[in-house]
Design a protein around this motif. Structure first.
Motif, PDB file in Angstrom:
ATOM      1  N   GLU A  86      -9.153 -46.032 -93.700  1.00  0.00           N
ATOM      2  CA  GLU A  86      -8.546 -45.940 -92.375  1.00  0.00           C
ATOM      3  C   GLU A  86      -8.604 -44.508 -91.840  1.00  0.00           C
ATOM      4  OE1 GLU A  86      -5.202 -49.504 -92.733  1.00  0.00           O
ATOM      5  OE2 GLU A  86      -4.759 -47.478 -93.449  1.00  0.00           O
ATOM      6  N   THR A  87      -8.453 -43.539 -92.728  1.00  0.00           N
ATOM      7  CA  THR A  87      -8.552 -42.139 -92.320  1.00  0.00           C
ATOM      8  C   THR A  87      -9.951 -41.817 -91.800  1.00  0.00           C
ATOM      9  OG1 THR A  87      -6.886 -41.485 -93.951  1.00  0.00           O
ATOM     10  CG2 THR A  87      -8.314 -39.755 -93.098  1.00  0.00           C
ATOM     11  N   LEU A  88     -10.959 -42.308 -92.496  1.00  0.00           N
ATOM     12  CA  LEU A  88     -12.339 -42.078 -92.058  1.00  0.00           C
ATOM     13  C   LEU A  88     -12.615 -42.758 -90.714  1.00  0.00           C
ATOM     14  CD1 LEU A  88     -14.277 -42.404 -95.438  1.00  0.00           C
ATOM     15  CD2 LEU A  88     -13.746 -40.317 -94.165  1.00  0.00           C
ATOM     16  N   HIS A  89     -12.058 -43.952 -90.521  1.00  0.00           N
ATOM     17  CA  HIS A  89     -12.229 -44.632 -89.234  1.00  0.00           C
ATOM     18  C   HIS A  89     -11.636 -43.785 -88.099  1.00  0.00           C
ATOM     19  CE1 HIS A  89     -14.118 -48.157 -90.702  1.00  0.00           C
ATOM     20  NE2 HIS A  89     -13.055 -48.725 -91.242  1.00  0.00           N
ATOM     21  N   ILE A 185     -19.221 -45.128 -77.462  1.00  0.00           N
ATOM     22  CA  ILE A 185     -19.140 -45.446 -78.892  1.00  0.00           C
ATOM     23  C   ILE A 185     -17.698 -45.380 -79.379  1.00  0.00           C
ATOM     24  CG2 ILE A 185     -19.863 -44.760 -81.203  1.00  0.00           C
ATOM     25  CD1 ILE A 185     -22.088 -45.977 -79.589  1.00  0.00           C
ATOM     26  N   GLY A 186     -16.963 -44.369 -78.944  1.00  0.00           N
ATOM     27  CA  GLY A 186     -15.584 -44.212 -79.396  1.00  0.00           C
ATOM     28  C   GLY A 186     -14.687 -45.364 -78.976  1.00  0.00           C
ATOM     29  N   THR A 187     -14.872 -45.876 -77.752  1.00  0.00           N
ATOM     30  CA  THR A 187     -14.064 -46.997 -77.275  1.00  0.00           C
ATOM     31  C   THR A 187     -14.298 -48.244 -78.114  1.00  0.00           C
ATOM     32  OG1 THR A 187     -14.072 -46.140 -75.005  1.00  0.00           O
ATOM     33  CG2 THR A 187     -13.557 -48.467 -75.297  1.00  0.00           C
ATOM     34  N   LEU A 188     -15.544 -48.570 -78.364  1.00  0.00           N
ATOM     35  CA  LEU A 188     -15.859 -49.749 -79.173  1.00  0.00           C
ATOM     36  C   LEU A 188     -15.405 -49.569 -80.621  1.00  0.00           C
ATOM     37  CD1 LEU A 188     -19.384 -50.940 -77.974  1.00  0.00           C
ATOM     38  CD2 LEU A 188     -17.230 -52.174 -77.840  1.00  0.00           C
ATOM     39  N   LYS A 191     -11.649 -49.977 -81.020  1.00  0.00           N
ATOM     40  CA  LYS A 191     -11.230 -51.375 -80.925  1.00  0.00           C
ATOM     41  C   LYS A 191     -11.552 -52.131 -82.205  1.00  0.00           C
ATOM     42  CE  LYS A 191      -9.779 -55.217 -79.206  1.00  0.00           C
ATOM     43  NZ  LYS A 191      -8.337 -55.463 -79.062  1.00  0.00           N
ATOM     44  N   ARG A 192     -12.693 -51.881 -82.826  1.00  0.00           N
ATOM     45  CA  ARG A 192     -13.138 -52.643 -83.984  1.00  0.00           C
ATOM     46  C   ARG A 192     -12.556 -52.142 -85.297  1.00  0.00           C
ATOM     47  NH1 ARG A 192     -17.981 -55.705 -83.509  1.00  0.00           N
ATOM     48  NH2 ARG A 192     -18.609 -55.957 -81.335  1.00  0.00           N
ATOM     49  N   HIS A 193     -12.349 -50.827 -85.416  1.00  0.00           N
ATOM     50  CA  HIS A 193     -12.001 -50.282 -86.731  1.00  0.00           C
ATOM     51  C   HIS A 193     -10.766 -49.382 -86.745  1.00  0.00           C
ATOM     52  CE1 HIS A 193     -15.828 -51.764 -88.200  1.00  0.00           C
ATOM     53  NE2 HIS A 193     -16.453 -51.113 -87.241  1.00  0.00           N
ATOM     54  N   LEU A 199      -0.217 -45.337 -84.496  1.00  0.00           N
ATOM     55  CA  LEU A 199      -0.727 -44.543 -83.376  1.00  0.00           C
ATOM     56  C   LEU A 199      -0.560 -43.045 -83.619  1.00  0.00           C
ATOM     57  CD1 LEU A 199      -1.974 -45.436 -80.670  1.00  0.00           C
ATOM     58  CD2 LEU A 199       0.253 -45.074 -79.629  1.00  0.00           C
ATOM     59  N   ARG A 200       0.590 -42.629 -84.155  1.00  0.00           N
ATOM     60  CA  ARG A 200       0.861 -41.204 -84.344  1.00  0.00           C
ATOM     61  C   ARG A 200      -0.035 -40.596 -85.415  1.00  0.00           C
ATOM     62  NH1 ARG A 200       6.948 -43.125 -84.845  1.00  0.00           N
ATOM     63  NH2 ARG A 200       5.684 -44.864 -85.628  1.00  0.00           N
ATOM     64  N   ILE A 201      -0.204 -41.313 -86.510  1.00  0.00           N
ATOM     65  CA  ILE A 201      -1.079 -40.827 -87.572  1.00  0.00           C
ATOM     66  C   ILE A 201      -2.528 -40.812 -87.107  1.00  0.00           C
ATOM     67  CG2 ILE A 201      -2.067 -41.440 -89.803  1.00  0.00           C
ATOM     68  CD1 ILE A 201       0.505 -40.187 -90.255  1.00  0.00           C
ATOM     69  N   GLY A 202      -2.953 -41.904 -86.458  1.00  0.00           N
ATOM     70  CA  GLY A 202      -4.334 -41.996 -86.007  1.00  0.00           C
ATOM     71  C   GLY A 202      -4.707 -40.900 -85.026  1.00  0.00           C
ATOM     72  N   LEU A 203      -3.841 -40.653 -84.042  1.00  0.00           N
ATOM     73  CA  LEU A 203      -4.131 -39.616 -83.049  1.00  0.00           C
ATOM     74  C   LEU A 203      -4.083 -38.223 -83.660  1.00  0.00           C
ATOM     75  CD1 LEU A 203      -2.261 -41.064 -79.951  1.00  0.00           C
ATOM     76  CD2 LEU A 203      -4.718 -40.721 -80.187  1.00  0.00           C
ATOM     77  N   CYS A 204      -3.209 -38.018 -84.640  1.00  0.00           N
ATOM     78  CA  CYS A 204      -3.168 -36.723 -85.331  1.00  0.00           C
ATOM     79  C   CYS A 204      -4.498 -36.465 -86.031  1.00  0.00           C
ATOM     80  CB  CYS A 204      -2.019 -36.705 -86.323  1.00  0.00           C
ATOM     81  SG  CYS A 204      -1.906 -35.171 -87.279  1.00  0.00           S
TER      82      CYS A 204
END
Length: 307
Positions: A86-89, A185-188, A191-193, A199-204
């Motif tokens: 998930e971190t790599l995604h 590419i980032g939008t798709l 959405k997929r991965h 949200l907070r961890i992902g955006l960080c």
């Protein structure tokens, strides 16, 4: 729990207690309108900030500050760190949606492309996302394709009198093309991965990755060039708090609730809404051509995002 288990469980509320679809639709509409308005303000703040600093320096300040904010929010909530996968995604999303998109667009403007040309790049994005989604197997209806074409036509009308007619270097448009590639590419990919991470961890993670990628350019190439004026700091603060924090949070919430092509179609409204804001706040002219383009883009968004 499987779908069959949910339906047979006595703990599941009866259908009558489920909120009507209209409530969810209203919430999604409010979120979509807020996203378009807040995203559009980024053009005004970015234009002001770029008049007082170099593009990659500005992005390092913006993304670095946003990363700290999301890190604090994650620590306060005591969120568990995601898995390596998930971190790599999230890192991949940061590469494309942040570093490539904004690096390309900001560099293109600094190299001589007009703000209208940059807005046109964002306006083309929904069509690029639809083409990529179709290539990857996502269904795109005929009505959606028609909406995308109408939306693109509206964008072209809005920015027609702003696209550069002067001899701008080809590298400016190469940079804008990189920005277009990044956001598609980032939008798709998000959405997929990238929708399973908080949200907070992902955006960080995404903002930290973007800072690490852009920091060498800001340091070695631009030597952290900015004039230290109040205008630079105020515009940067707006970009961080409103565009990097609030707007991206809204974007990913919308991506979790709908198809990538439907969310991407909202970007058709960004150029005309930006034009209206520029007219009100910066005194730029508003022509009948722009108004016609705004109406056409709105129709395109409706056709491209309706169920």
């Amino acid at each position: 729990m499987s779908a069959s288990e949910k339906s047979s469980s006595p703990l599941v509320a009866p259908p009558a207690s489920v909120p009507p679809p209209s409530s969810a639709d209203s919430a999604n509409s409010i979120a979509a309108i807020s996203f378009v308005v807040l995203w559009s303000t980024g053009y005004l703040a970015g234009k002001l900030a770029l008049a007082h600093g170099a593009p990659f320096t500005l992005l390092v300040v913006r993304f670095g500050s946003a990363a700290l904010i999301f890190a604090v929010l994650a620590l306060v909530a005591r969120l568990p760190w995601p898995s390596l996968r998930e971190t790599l995604h999230s890192a991949v999303v940061g590469l494309f949606s942040l570093a490539l998109q904004f690096g390309g667009v900001y560099a293109g403007i600094k190299l001589g492309a007009s703000a209208g040309a940059a807005a046109l790049v964002i306006g083309i994005m929904p069509l690029g996302v639809a083409l990529l989604a179709r290539a990857l197997g996502d269904p795109v209806s005929k009505a959606q394709w028609f909406g995308f074409v109408l939306g693109l036509g509206g964008v072209l009308l809005v920015v027609a009198d702003h696209v550069d007619s002067a001899n701008v270097g080809s590298m400016a448009y190469v940079a804008l093309a990189i920005g277009l590639f990044g956001i598609c590419i980032g939008t798709l990919y998000q959405k997929r991965h990238g929708s399973n991470v908080d949200l907070r961890i992902g955006l960080c993670i995404q903002h930290v990755v973007a800072v690490l990628l852009l920091l060498p350019l800001a340091w070695w190439w631009e030597h952290f060039e900015f004039d230290g004026s109040a205008a630079f700091y105020l515009a940067s603060a707006w970009l961080v708090l409103v565009n990097s924090v609030a707007t991206f949070a809204l974007l990913f919430v919308l991506l979790r609730r709908g198809a990538a092509t439907a969310v991407a179609a909202l970007f058709y409204l960004v150029p005309p809404v930006t034009a209206v804001m520029s007219f009100v706040l910066l005194g730029e002219h508003m022509s009948l051509l722009k108004l016609a383009g705004f109406a056409l883009a709105a129709v395109g968004v409706y056709l491209g995002t309706r169920r």
